[in-house]
Motif scaffolding. Sequence first.
Motif, PDB file in Angstrom:
ATOM      1  N   SER A 135     -42.612  -5.869  25.036  1.00 62.37           N
ATOM      2  CA  SER A 135     -43.522  -7.048  24.953  1.00 62.37           C
ATOM      3  C   SER A 135     -43.747  -7.484  23.422  1.00 62.37           C
ATOM      4  O   SER A 135     -43.600  -6.720  22.715  1.00 62.37           O
ATOM      5  CB  SER A 135     -44.917  -6.673  25.675  1.00 62.37           C
ATOM      6  OG  SER A 135     -45.777  -7.955  25.743  1.00 62.37           O
TER       7      SER A 135
ATOM      8  N   LEU B 289     -39.262  -8.776  17.709  1.00 69.16           N
ATOM      9  CA  LEU B 289     -38.472  -9.147  18.811  1.00 69.16           C
ATOM     10  C   LEU B 289     -36.929  -8.501  18.174  1.00 69.16           C
ATOM     11  O   LEU B 289     -36.239  -8.146  18.986  1.00 69.16           O
ATOM     12  CB  LEU B 289     -38.409 -10.504  19.128  1.00 69.16           C
ATOM     13  CG  LEU B 289     -37.457 -10.781  20.284  1.00 69.16           C
ATOM     14  CD1 LEU B 289     -38.086 -10.280  21.474  1.00 69.16           C
ATOM     15  CD2 LEU B 289     -37.373 -12.267  20.468  1.00 69.16           C
TER      16      LEU B 289
ATOM     17  N   GLY C  70     -35.255  -6.789  28.126  1.00 73.12           N
ATOM     18  CA  GLY C  70     -36.157  -7.945  28.377  1.00 73.12           C
ATOM     19  C   GLY C  70     -37.692  -7.691  27.861  1.00 73.12           C
ATOM     20  O   GLY C  70     -37.958  -6.752  27.307  1.00 73.12           O
TER      21      GLY C  70
ATOM     22  N   LYS D 131     -42.060  -8.762  28.506  1.00 68.35           N
ATOM     23  CA  LYS D 131     -42.946  -9.574  29.304  1.00 68.35           C
ATOM     24  C   LYS D 131     -43.872 -10.222  28.535  1.00 68.35           C
ATOM     25  O   LYS D 131     -44.541  -9.764  27.424  1.00 68.35           O
ATOM     26  CB  LYS D 131     -43.610  -8.340  30.206  1.00 68.35           C
ATOM     27  CG  LYS D 131     -44.793  -8.972  31.080  1.00 68.35           C
ATOM     28  CD  LYS D 131     -44.590  -9.965  32.298  1.00 68.35           C
ATOM     29  CE  LYS D 131     -45.676 -10.420  32.919  1.00 68.35           C
ATOM     30  NZ  LYS D 131     -46.406  -9.290  33.691  1.00 68.35           N
TER      31      LYS D 131
ATOM     32  N   TYR E  46     -38.728 -17.416  22.035  1.00 72.10           N
ATOM     33  CA  TYR E  46     -37.959 -17.747  23.295  1.00 72.10           C
ATOM     34  C   TYR E  46     -36.562 -17.660  22.541  1.00 72.10           C
ATOM     35  O   TYR E  46     -35.547 -17.210  23.288  1.00 72.10           O
ATOM     36  CB  TYR E  46     -38.383 -18.827  23.774  1.00 72.10           C
ATOM     37  CG  TYR E  46     -39.782 -18.868  24.514  1.00 72.10           C
ATOM     38  CD1 TYR E  46     -40.384 -17.889  24.700  1.00 72.10           C
ATOM     39  CD2 TYR E  46     -40.320 -20.207  24.571  1.00 72.10           C
ATOM     40  CE1 TYR E  46     -41.798 -17.886  24.969  1.00 72.10           C
ATOM     41  CE2 TYR E  46     -41.796 -20.004  25.008  1.00 72.10           C
ATOM     42  CZ  TYR E  46     -42.443 -18.806  25.277  1.00 72.10           C
ATOM     43  OH  TYR E  46     -43.718 -18.894  25.412  1.00 72.10           O
TER      44      TYR E  46
ATOM     45  N   ALA F 235     -35.099 -14.435  21.902  1.00 73.22           N
ATOM     46  CA  ALA F 235     -34.778 -13.826  23.169  1.00 73.22           C
ATOM     47  C   ALA F 235     -33.464 -14.329  23.788  1.00 73.22           C
ATOM     48  O   ALA F 235     -32.366 -13.536  24.191  1.00 73.22           O
ATOM     49  CB  ALA F 235     -35.954 -13.874  24.149  1.00 73.22           C
TER      50      ALA F 235
ATOM     51  N   VAL G   2     -36.856 -12.933  29.591  1.00 72.37           N
ATOM     52  CA  VAL G   2     -38.255 -13.231  29.263  1.00 72.37           C
ATOM     53  C   VAL G   2     -38.832 -13.471  30.673  1.00 72.37           C
ATOM     54  O   VAL G   2     -38.655 -14.297  31.487  1.00 72.37           O
ATOM     55  CB  VAL G   2     -38.378 -14.552  28.436  1.00 72.37           C
ATOM     56  CG1 VAL G   2     -39.620 -14.756  28.112  1.00 72.37           C
ATOM     57  CG2 VAL G   2     -37.744 -14.240  27.245  1.00 72.37           C
TER      58      VAL G   2
ATOM     59  N   LEU H  62     -34.923 -16.875  32.228  1.00 75.34           N
ATOM     60  CA  LEU H  62     -36.403 -16.732  32.202  1.00 75.34           C
ATOM     61  C   LEU H  62     -36.708 -16.367  33.912  1.00 75.34           C
ATOM     62  O   LEU H  62     -36.008 -16.935  34.536  1.00 75.34           O
ATOM     63  CB  LEU H  62     -37.009 -18.234  32.082  1.00 75.34           C
ATOM     64  CG  LEU H  62     -38.529 -18.420  31.778  1.00 75.34           C
ATOM     65  CD1 LEU H  62     -38.721 -19.587  30.898  1.00 75.34           C
ATOM     66  CD2 LEU H  62     -39.159 -18.368  33.108  1.00 75.34           C
TER      67      LEU H  62
END
Length: 238
Positions: free
Chosen positions: A91, A103, A113, A115, A134, A137, A144, A177
Amino acid sequence: MIIDFHTPAFPEKIAARTIETLIANTARISDYPMKNHTDGTASGLIAAEKRAGVDLAVVLPIVTNPRHTDTVNRVAMETNAKAEGLYSFGSRHPCDPDAVSWLDKLARDGFAGIKLHPEFQDYYADGKEAFEIYRRAAKYGMTVVFHAGRDIGYLPPVKTTPDMLLRIVDKIPDIKLVAAHLGGWMMWDEVAAMLCGSPIYFDTAFISDFIEPSLARDIINAHGAEKVLFGSDAPGED
């Protein structure tokens, strides 16, 4: 193999206190206060999943304060190294000025991934502060997962709505997503109107006591069952 895609688990030292806080928060504003079907620990989750015939549970931790980023993700790494039957996502907190570098580290550490929970993390899902997370990711191929729709422990305004999620995928088409709670908890008319047929995945966490089975079936049929992931949200549900 049966995978429960949506479960929380808390460190032994804080599990009981965390469950008590979640129950108290929902009891303040909800006609359906949360119940605890496990003790909230990793070992309790593993035992519950085994009883249900589940082979693997995906743990979805949430960084609710940037100061806790390292601790939350260190526990997630330990879970992946030691806990047979569990796999943890990581996370990030979108309001953390170091969120992007964190990240990058999660990607290097091999997490599949992250959360995000805009209610708990106090930001809007389509807020500009989160878009670089985003994008990163998507670049790394990381999934995500969003808490989507209302939250049983929070009053409006809702911070992850179907239209917000559509804005994210419109700007970042290659993002993987997942909108938890069948696309948006207690916002299923909007989900049916806006999200069915989109590239967004849904999960089934924490819906069984709240949605009419016929509406759930209609949403799943319209969206495509191959884009709906089984998730329980244990300990909140069995």
